[in-house]
Design an enzyme around this catalytic site. Structure first.
Site, mmCIF file in Angstrom:
data_model
loop_
_atom_site.group_PDB
_atom_site.id
_atom_site.type_symbol
_atom_site.label_atom_id
_atom_site.label_comp_id
_atom_site.label_asym_id
_atom_site.label_seq_id
_atom_site.Cartn_x
_atom_site.Cartn_y
_atom_site.Cartn_z
ATOM 1 N N GLY A 98 0.578 -1.742 0.307
ATOM 2 C CA GLY A 98 -0.618 0.247 -0.168
ATOM 3 C C GLY A 98 0.875 1.292 0.279
ATOM 4 C CG ASN A 114 4.918 -8.059 7.849
ATOM 5 O OD1 ASN A 114 5.858 -9.828 7.050
ATOM 6 N ND2 ASN A 114 4.150 -8.163 8.977
ATOM 7 C CB THR A 118 3.694 -0.296 7.111
ATOM 8 O OG1 THR A 118 2.294 -0.644 7.227
ATOM 9 C CG2 THR A 118 4.718 -0.951 8.299
ATOM 10 C CG ASP A 176 -1.784 -1.011 8.428
ATOM 11 O OD1 ASP A 176 -2.510 0.231 8.530
ATOM 12 O OD2 ASP A 176 -1.712 -2.168 7.697
ATOM 13 C CG MET A 180 -6.683 2.406 5.997
ATOM 14 S SD MET A 180 -5.751 2.358 4.876
ATOM 15 C CE MET A 180 -6.457 2.745 3.679
ATOM 16 C CG LEU A 217 -8.968 10.694 1.833
ATOM 17 C CD1 LEU A 217 -10.287 12.042 2.740
ATOM 18 C CD2 LEU A 217 -8.399 12.294 0.538
#
Lengths: 410, 410
Positions: free
Chosen positions: B14, B113, B141, B143, B187, B296
């Site tokens: 992503g 990952n 990432t 995340d 997210m 966004l």
């Protein structure tokens, strides 16, 4: 002509990134004015006047008032209250009582279409009641649908947020070799100005492929055809649509999906046009993402337009100067004096001419197929989104916004 | 130890606001390095190497390379392609062919990952095949779930976007006297770091009332009770939830509403947790708004964190230096050397130790009820979101981003 007394300022309708910049302009100009003895704010729009819930803005620090320039939403609170007709209930009597009790001689109402209607009715009623007051409307709306002004404070910053987000979403949505359909839902009930702003990144090759605005009826079949065609040509498809697009029968496209409620003005509350469009192209079998800009587009002050912030400030300050000069029953307007370099000045329009009219995108500024915009829209929007509004960060890495004490007026 | 040849850099997974800042670090450091003769980019992650689709990054202008620091998403394109096992299909042979054909001796893979898993497998296969190559992973990432590093480039900017947006949404969502429930979907499939970032504005009194992260099972009944309680106490309720929260049976809450698809790594594709939560409290009868931060939050580079951009650049540059010094099969890590003032340095971890592990919020950093976060999370996030990343505007009022010519390598 000289009218000495206190003033009250209120904010109404949906928040914007710069409605507090207009408040800042009103407060700073009112504090300077010899005729204005006290500067009060009404909590929650007109409700604060009805319920005698005022705060003393002159007791706030000058530094915090200055931070209002960069503080989104309506710091005094807002309302979507529809004033009843004179004689229907006690609204007008209560307002008159508050005005008399606090010797309010100036009222500045920052708001959109409905607020100008309220200001117009109040102006007629209060002045005919024998309590002399000067009422000036200060325009505010992200939708840019206010009549009588070249454009409206709040629009430029929302447009800049949308254009910036569109340019970023474009880069994200085209990153995979997977032919994604991305649908972006943008605010705008009857006017497509905000959705049109999503076209600005087309100037750097990163605009949407299809743009749908409420000014043109939406055709389900040609929508599906266009998406399918672009998919074959380009792979990825990006679609921007106003929440308020309607089909040829005048039915909201969003109502295909969701049952809309109504607000207290009788406006349908929309949402879900993105999902409605998604379901129409789901048979194309590719990955589909729906992005709803939602509240973010009207309160994203961290990317406010410098031009918009300055004009919002000036319409507030101009309202005070107009009232002191003897005007009442007008809204401040913005004139576009020059396009390149961009220059604007401020004028007036009677409140009665503003209320219940709408400023929409001219049909000839939209392409014949009704799925894109033409050069005049770029020319119109571009000067309004230029310039980064400088803001300070607080110690937590967030935009430093105004902190008001909100001391009640007794 | 000296290994002379070309390098290739690829971006995977992503997009983030700073993955191109890491690319910038790789390119600028590689151009400086005497051992590296050509600097190539792979289009669409590992796919560009499989399909021999490389571009010559040394032919881009230095000025445009510098603009990569502020350009969100993956400018080389990305992929979510899961490399097959050696012997299963032709992937590895094709990669080896590309590396041999272009004398590739250095490979830098910027990703999360799954990308580190790919880099690990490639490192083992290619080097055992007799073609000497040095492979270094560059972490990326939003995340923040990558194992072995204090935090991950991309997280700070997404966290800053979320914290900034939360502070703005708070001001908008509490502006009416109408007791609104606002649900913000953020997210995060398995780790709640991004959702935790929404708590930062609590430090200025503008945080969410309830925060739900995937680290703690979600209880439907207590959720409804908590919302109802807060509504009675305060009126407005603001809820932030990770897309990946699961109930006590391990079922995604989002799957109450929507049937999730799966990506090519077998991960459930989530969405709709906001609407699932909405339906759970719809009986409370107040206005409910769902805001999905969607794409966004991962590409909002206009509000990138200055700390994050700089660290992203440095992990890219460090990867090149490590490879030239002889290392291979490692990912660059970030160490937090000092909290106040914040200082970081860069280290390494073997790729094999990174792959398929996850960095989650420690349970003791989340409150007992599982609906809020504790002080250590604030301490952890705050230094990573500080500082505005300065960017230039282009002539249209948009962030000025890199424009690359993408000249193919023959």
């Amino acid at each position: 002509m000289s009218l000495v007394g206190n003033c009250v300022v209120a904010q109404s309708g949906g928040p914007t990134s710069v409605i507090n910049a207009s408040l800042c302009g009103v407060i700073q100009e009112a504090i300077k004015a010899g005729e204005i003895t006290g500067v009060y704010g009404s909590r929650s729009g007109i409700l604060g006047i009805i319920n005698d819930n005022l705060v003393d803005l002159a007791k706030e620090s000058a530094e915090e008032i200055e931070f209002l320039r960069n503080t989104p939403s309506s710091i005094l609170g807002s309302c979507r209250y529809k004033l009843k007709a004179p004689g229907d209930g006690e609204d007008y009597d209560k307002i008159l009582n508050t005005f008399k009790k606090h010797n309010i001689r100036y009222f500045f109402y920052i708001g959109g279409n409905d607020s100008m209607d309220t200001a117009d009715k109040l102006n007629k009623f209060i002045n005919s009641s024998g309590h002399e007051i000067r009422i000036i409307g200060v325009p505010k709306t992200i939708d840019n649908d206010l009549y009588g002004t070249d454009h409206c404070p709040g629009f430029g910053s929302a447009a800049k947020y949308i254009a910036t987000s569109m340019s970023e979403i474009y880069k994200d949505a085209t990153v995979y070799p997977s032919d994604q359909i991305t649908i972006i839902e943008i605010m705008g009930r009857n006017a497509g100005w905000l959705t049109a702003a999503s076209a600005i990144p087309a100037l750097i090759g990163q605009g949407p492929d299809l743009i749908y605005v409420p000014e043109v009826p939406f055709h389900y079949d040609s929508f599906k055809e266009h998406v399918s065609q672009i998919q074959k040509q380009k792979g990825d498809v990006i679609i921007c649509a106003s929440e308020g697009i309607k089909d040829v029968n005048g039915i909201y496209v969003a109502q295909n999906e969701t049952l809309a409620g109504h607000d207290s003005f009788g406006h349908a509350q929309l949402g879900g046009v993105g999902n409605a469009l998604r379901s129409m192209v789901s048979n194309l079998g590719k990955k589909i993402r729906v992005v709803e800009l939602s509240l973010l587009q009207r309160c994203g002050a961290h990317v406010a337009s410098a031009v918009d912030v300055e004009e919002a400030y000036q319409v507030g300050a101009t309202a005070v100067r107009l009232a002191i000069s003897g005007k009442s029953g007008f809204m401040v307007t913005i004139n576009r004096d020059s396009q390149e370099p961009y220059k604007s000045s401020f004028g007036t329009i009677p409140l009665s001419e503003v209320a219940n009219k709408e400023n929409k995108i001219p049909r000839e500024w939209i392409n014949d197929e009704g799925h894109g915009i033409k050069q005049p829209v770029f020319d119109y929007i571009l000067p309004l989104i230029k310039g980064k509004n400088a803001y300070k960060e607080d110690e937590f890495g967030l935009p430093r916004c105004a902190k008001l004490k909100m001391i009640p007026v007794k």
